[in-house]
Scaffold this motif. Sequence first.
Motif, PDB file in Angstrom:
ATOM      1  N   THR A 101       1.000  -1.588  -0.175  1.00 43.05           N
ATOM      2  CA  THR A 101      -0.360   0.020  -0.090  1.00 43.05           C
ATOM      3  C   THR A 101       0.564   1.467   0.457  1.00 43.05           C
ATOM      4  OG1 THR A 101      -1.575  -1.243   1.250  1.00 43.05           O
ATOM      5  CG2 THR A 101      -1.988   1.065   1.106  1.00 43.05           C
ATOM      6  N   ASN A 102       1.873   1.337   0.705  1.00 41.82           N
ATOM      7  CA  ASN A 102       2.324   2.809   0.969  1.00 41.82           C
ATOM      8  C   ASN A 102       3.473   2.659  -0.392  1.00 41.82           C
ATOM      9  OD1 ASN A 102       1.567   2.951   3.940  1.00 41.82           O
ATOM     10  ND2 ASN A 102       3.711   3.149   4.217  1.00 41.82           N
ATOM     11  N   TYR A 103       3.659   1.172  -0.854  1.00 41.88           N
ATOM     12  CA  TYR A 103       4.640   1.037  -1.844  1.00 41.88           C
ATOM     13  C   TYR A 103       3.756   2.202  -3.514  1.00 41.88           C
ATOM     14  CZ  TYR A 103       7.797   0.197  -6.364  1.00 41.88           C
ATOM     15  OH  TYR A 103       8.231   0.105  -7.165  1.00 41.88           O
ATOM     16  N   ILE A 104       3.046   1.691  -3.365  1.00 40.99           N
ATOM     17  CA  ILE A 104       1.946   2.324  -4.112  1.00 40.99           C
ATOM     18  C   ILE A 104       1.154   3.955  -4.057  1.00 40.99           C
ATOM     19  CG2 ILE A 104      -0.002   2.198  -4.950  1.00 40.99           C
ATOM     20  CD1 ILE A 104      -0.017  -1.589  -4.705  1.00 40.99           C
ATOM     21  N   ALA A 105       1.340   3.697  -2.949  1.00 38.85           N
ATOM     22  CA  ALA A 105       1.371   5.380  -2.367  1.00 38.85           C
ATOM     23  C   ALA A 105       2.255   6.041  -3.250  1.00 38.85           C
ATOM     24  CB  ALA A 105       0.417   5.690  -1.108  1.00 38.85           C
ATOM     25  N   VAL A 106       3.896   5.641  -2.972  1.00 41.66           N
ATOM     26  CA  VAL A 106       4.373   6.663  -3.524  1.00 41.66           C
ATOM     27  C   VAL A 106       4.862   6.848  -3.901  1.00 41.66           C
ATOM     28  CG1 VAL A 106       7.274   6.825  -2.733  1.00 41.66           C
ATOM     29  CG2 VAL A 106       6.014   6.292  -0.905  1.00 41.66           C
ATOM     30  N   LYS A 107       4.642   5.597  -4.929  1.00 44.45           N
ATOM     31  CA  LYS A 107       4.545   5.309  -6.969  1.00 44.45           C
ATOM     32  C   LYS A 107       3.557   6.485  -7.291  1.00 44.45           C
ATOM     33  CE  LYS A 107       8.386   3.215  -8.026  1.00 44.45           C
ATOM     34  NZ  LYS A 107       9.613   4.205  -8.329  1.00 44.45           N
ATOM     35  N   MET A 108       2.673   7.018  -6.860  1.00 44.55           N
ATOM     36  CA  MET A 108       1.606   7.413  -7.026  1.00 44.55           C
ATOM     37  C   MET A 108       2.125   9.125  -7.153  1.00 44.55           C
ATOM     38  SD  MET A 108      -2.101   5.651  -5.992  1.00 44.55           S
ATOM     39  CE  MET A 108      -2.958   6.929  -6.888  1.00 44.55           C
ATOM     40  N   LEU A 109       3.393   9.456  -6.061  1.00 44.20           N
ATOM     41  CA  LEU A 109       3.621  10.632  -6.260  1.00 44.20           C
ATOM     42  C   LEU A 109       3.843  11.515  -7.480  1.00 44.20           C
ATOM     43  CD1 LEU A 109       5.218  10.828  -2.592  1.00 44.20           C
ATOM     44  CD2 LEU A 109       3.673  12.201  -3.362  1.00 44.20           C
ATOM     45  N   PHE A 110       4.545  10.239  -8.529  1.00 42.12           N
ATOM     46  CA  PHE A 110       4.817  10.991  -9.417  1.00 42.12           C
ATOM     47  C   PHE A 110       4.519   9.735 -10.311  1.00 42.12           C
ATOM     48  CE2 PHE A 110       8.212   9.402  -6.269  1.00 42.12           C
ATOM     49  CZ  PHE A 110       8.945  12.062  -6.388  1.00 42.12           C
ATOM     50  N   ARG A 111       3.996   8.568 -10.825  1.00 36.70           N
ATOM     51  CA  ARG A 111       2.550   8.115 -11.943  1.00 36.70           C
ATOM     52  C   ARG A 111       1.666   7.545 -11.658  1.00 36.70           C
ATOM     53  NH1 ARG A 111       7.772   8.443 -12.298  1.00 36.70           N
ATOM     54  NH2 ARG A 111       8.984   6.896 -13.548  1.00 36.70           N
ATOM     55  N   VAL A 148      16.545  14.179  -2.764  1.00 37.00           N
ATOM     56  CA  VAL A 148      16.881  14.570  -1.576  1.00 37.00           C
ATOM     57  C   VAL A 148      15.963  13.239  -0.993  1.00 37.00           C
ATOM     58  CG1 VAL A 148      16.060  16.641  -0.150  1.00 37.00           C
ATOM     59  CG2 VAL A 148      17.160  16.597  -2.356  1.00 37.00           C
ATOM     60  N   MET A 149      14.942  12.916  -0.934  1.00 33.83           N
ATOM     61  CA  MET A 149      13.858  12.105  -0.162  1.00 33.83           C
ATOM     62  C   MET A 149      13.481  10.484  -0.527  1.00 33.83           C
ATOM     63  SD  MET A 149      10.943  15.246  -0.572  1.00 33.83           S
ATOM     64  CE  MET A 149      10.091  13.584   0.693  1.00 33.83           C
ATOM     65  N   LYS A 150      15.176   9.817  -0.875  1.00 30.84           N
ATOM     66  CA  LYS A 150      15.194   8.648  -1.136  1.00 30.84           C
ATOM     67  C   LYS A 150      15.024   7.829  -0.305  1.00 30.84           C
ATOM     68  CE  LYS A 150      17.115   5.091  -3.817  1.00 30.84           C
ATOM     69  NZ  LYS A 150      18.015   5.333  -4.759  1.00 30.84           N
ATOM     70  N   SER A 151      15.384   8.314   0.814  1.00 35.01           N
ATOM     71  CA  SER A 151      15.873   7.287   1.967  1.00 35.01           C
ATOM     72  C   SER A 151      14.283   7.890   2.717  1.00 35.01           C
ATOM     73  CB  SER A 151      17.192   7.330   3.016  1.00 35.01           C
ATOM     74  OG  SER A 151      16.871   9.073   3.187  1.00 35.01           O
ATOM     75  N   GLU A 152      14.021   9.093   3.208  1.00 34.42           N
ATOM     76  CA  GLU A 152      12.699   9.446   4.050  1.00 34.42           C
ATOM     77  C   GLU A 152      11.183   8.049   3.251  1.00 34.42           C
ATOM     78  OE1 GLU A 152      14.893  11.321   3.069  1.00 34.42           O
ATOM     79  OE2 GLU A 152      15.157  11.977   5.177  1.00 34.42           O
ATOM     80  N   LEU A 153      11.007   8.087   2.085  1.00 33.03           N
ATOM     81  CA  LEU A 153      10.438   7.575   0.929  1.00 33.03           C
ATOM     82  C   LEU A 153      10.622   6.264   1.213  1.00 33.03           C
ATOM     83  CD1 LEU A 153       9.723   9.441  -2.213  1.00 33.03           C
ATOM     84  CD2 LEU A 153       8.114   9.440  -0.011  1.00 33.03           C
ATOM     85  N   SER A 154      11.921   5.349   1.033  1.00 29.98           N
ATOM     86  CA  SER A 154      11.863   4.195   1.670  1.00 29.98           C
ATOM     87  C   SER A 154      11.844   3.882   2.730  1.00 29.98           C
ATOM     88  CB  SER A 154      13.203   3.888   0.908  1.00 29.98           C
ATOM     89  OG  SER A 154      13.541   4.339   0.143  1.00 29.98           O
ATOM     90  N   ALA A 155      11.809   4.727   3.865  1.00 29.99           N
ATOM     91  CA  ALA A 155      11.157   4.259   5.597  1.00 29.99           C
ATOM     92  C   ALA A 155       9.697   4.387   4.894  1.00 29.99           C
ATOM     93  CB  ALA A 155      12.019   5.609   6.577  1.00 29.99           C
ATOM     94  N   ILE A 156       8.763   5.236   4.848  1.00 28.06           N
ATOM     95  CA  ILE A 156       7.776   5.421   4.893  1.00 28.06           C
ATOM     96  C   ILE A 156       6.903   3.560   4.260  1.00 28.06           C
ATOM     97  CG2 ILE A 156       5.707   6.301   3.280  1.00 28.06           C
ATOM     98  CD1 ILE A 156       6.869   8.608   3.387  1.00 28.06           C
ATOM     99  N   VAL A 157       7.687   3.632   3.195  1.00 31.58           N
ATOM    100  CA  VAL A 157       7.497   1.952   2.504  1.00 31.58           C
ATOM    101  C   VAL A 157       7.526   0.924   3.813  1.00 31.58           C
ATOM    102  CG1 VAL A 157       7.904   0.460   1.072  1.00 31.58           C
ATOM    103  CG2 VAL A 157       7.801   2.792   0.252  1.00 31.58           C
ATOM    104  N   ASN A 158       8.633   1.461   4.205  1.00 25.86           N
ATOM    105  CA  ASN A 158       9.286  -0.163   5.295  1.00 25.86           C
ATOM    106  C   ASN A 158       8.680  -0.050   6.768  1.00 25.86           C
ATOM    107  OD1 ASN A 158      11.194  -0.910   3.455  1.00 25.86           O
ATOM    108  ND2 ASN A 158      12.548   0.407   4.513  1.00 25.86           N
ATOM    109  N   LEU A 159       7.873   1.446   6.893  1.00 30.37           N
ATOM    110  CA  LEU A 159       7.526   2.099   8.074  1.00 30.37           C
ATOM    111  C   LEU A 159       5.115   0.907   7.772  1.00 30.37           C
ATOM    112  CD1 LEU A 159       6.438   3.214  11.037  1.00 30.37           C
ATOM    113  CD2 LEU A 159       5.959   5.123   9.237  1.00 30.37           C
ATOM    114  N   GLY A 160       5.125   1.134   6.593  1.00 28.71           N
ATOM    115  CA  GLY A 160       3.925   0.473   5.988  1.00 28.71           C
ATOM    116  C   GLY A 160       3.733  -0.916   6.592  1.00 28.71           C
TER     117      GLY A 160
END
Length: 294
Positions: free
Chosen positions: A20-30, A268-280
Motif C-alpha cells: 500500500t505504501n509503495y503504491i502510494a509513494v509511486k503515485m506521487l510521480f506515476r 533528496v528524499m529517497k531514504s525518507e520515502l523508503s522509510a515510509i514504505v518500510n513503516l507501512g
Amino acid sequence: MELLKFLGAPLIGALIGYCTNYIAVKMLFRPLKPVKFGKATMPFTPGIIPKRKPALAKAIGNMVGNSLIGEEEIKGILTSDNMKEAVVSSISGAIENTIKEKSIKDMVSFVVDEHGYTDKKAAAVDYISNKIIEGVKDIDIAGIIMQEGTTAIKGMGGMLAMFVNEAMIASIAEPIGAKVDEYILINGKDLIQSKVQGEVTNLEEKPLSELVSLEDTNGISTVIREIYEKMLDEEIGNIVNAFDICAVVEKKINDMDIMDLEQLIMSVMKSELSAIVNLGALIGFVLGLLNLFI
C-alpha cells in the motif's frame, strides 16, 4: 504448523502495508500523464506531482524567494567585501587585458562599425585641426616678429642696433605678419589637417599599453570600487527587485522535465520515502499481531 498460522496474519498485514505504501509513494510521480477510458479520466491520474507541478513550482518559488533568499540576503551578498573585491578584480583584470591587447581603433570598433569609425575619425581630425587653426589665429604673429626681432638686433650691438630701431622693425614685421596670417587662413587648415591625419592614423594602431601605463590600474580599481559602492547606495532597491527570485525558481521548476524533477526529489528524499514504505510493512505486521489477541 501452529507457528505458521500464528505468523500468517502479521505477515499478510506487513505485505499489505508495504504494498500500500509503495503504491502510494509511486503515485506521487506515476502515471506521468492522464489515463483515459474514452472521454473519462481515471481517478488519481496523472500522479500528484505531475498534476500539481505548476502549484509546486509556485510554492517552492515563494518559499525560496521570500524565506530563504529574500531582499536582505541579496543586499548582504551584493554589499559584502568579497563581492566588492570580486567585481573590482574582474573589471580591473578585463581593463588590464584590454590595455595590453587592444588599440584605440579596436576599442572604438566595439561601439561603431567600419563606416561609422571612418566618419568618427574624420570628425575628430577636423575638430582638432579647427582648434589648432583657431589657436594660431589668436597669436599676434606681427607682434612676435617685432618683439623677437628687436631683441635679436639689440643683442647684436654695433652699428646695426643704432640704425635699426623699433619703428623700422615694426614696419617690416606688420606686413610679414599679415602675409603669414593670410597664408594660414588660406592654406593652414590643409597643412595642419594633413599632419593631424597622419598622427591620428599612427596613434590609432598603437596598443593602449603604450598610451596608458599598467601602473594606473590601481587608480582604476579605486574608481571602480567607488562607482560600485555609489551604485549600491543609490540603486540597491531596484537591483534587488530586478532579481525576482520567486519568478526565477518558479520558471526553472516549470521548465524542468517531470523525470528530472522526480530524480531531483528522489535524490533528496529517497531514504525518507523508503522509510515510509518500510513503516507501512511494520504497521501492517503490528496490526496483524494485535488482531490475533482481539
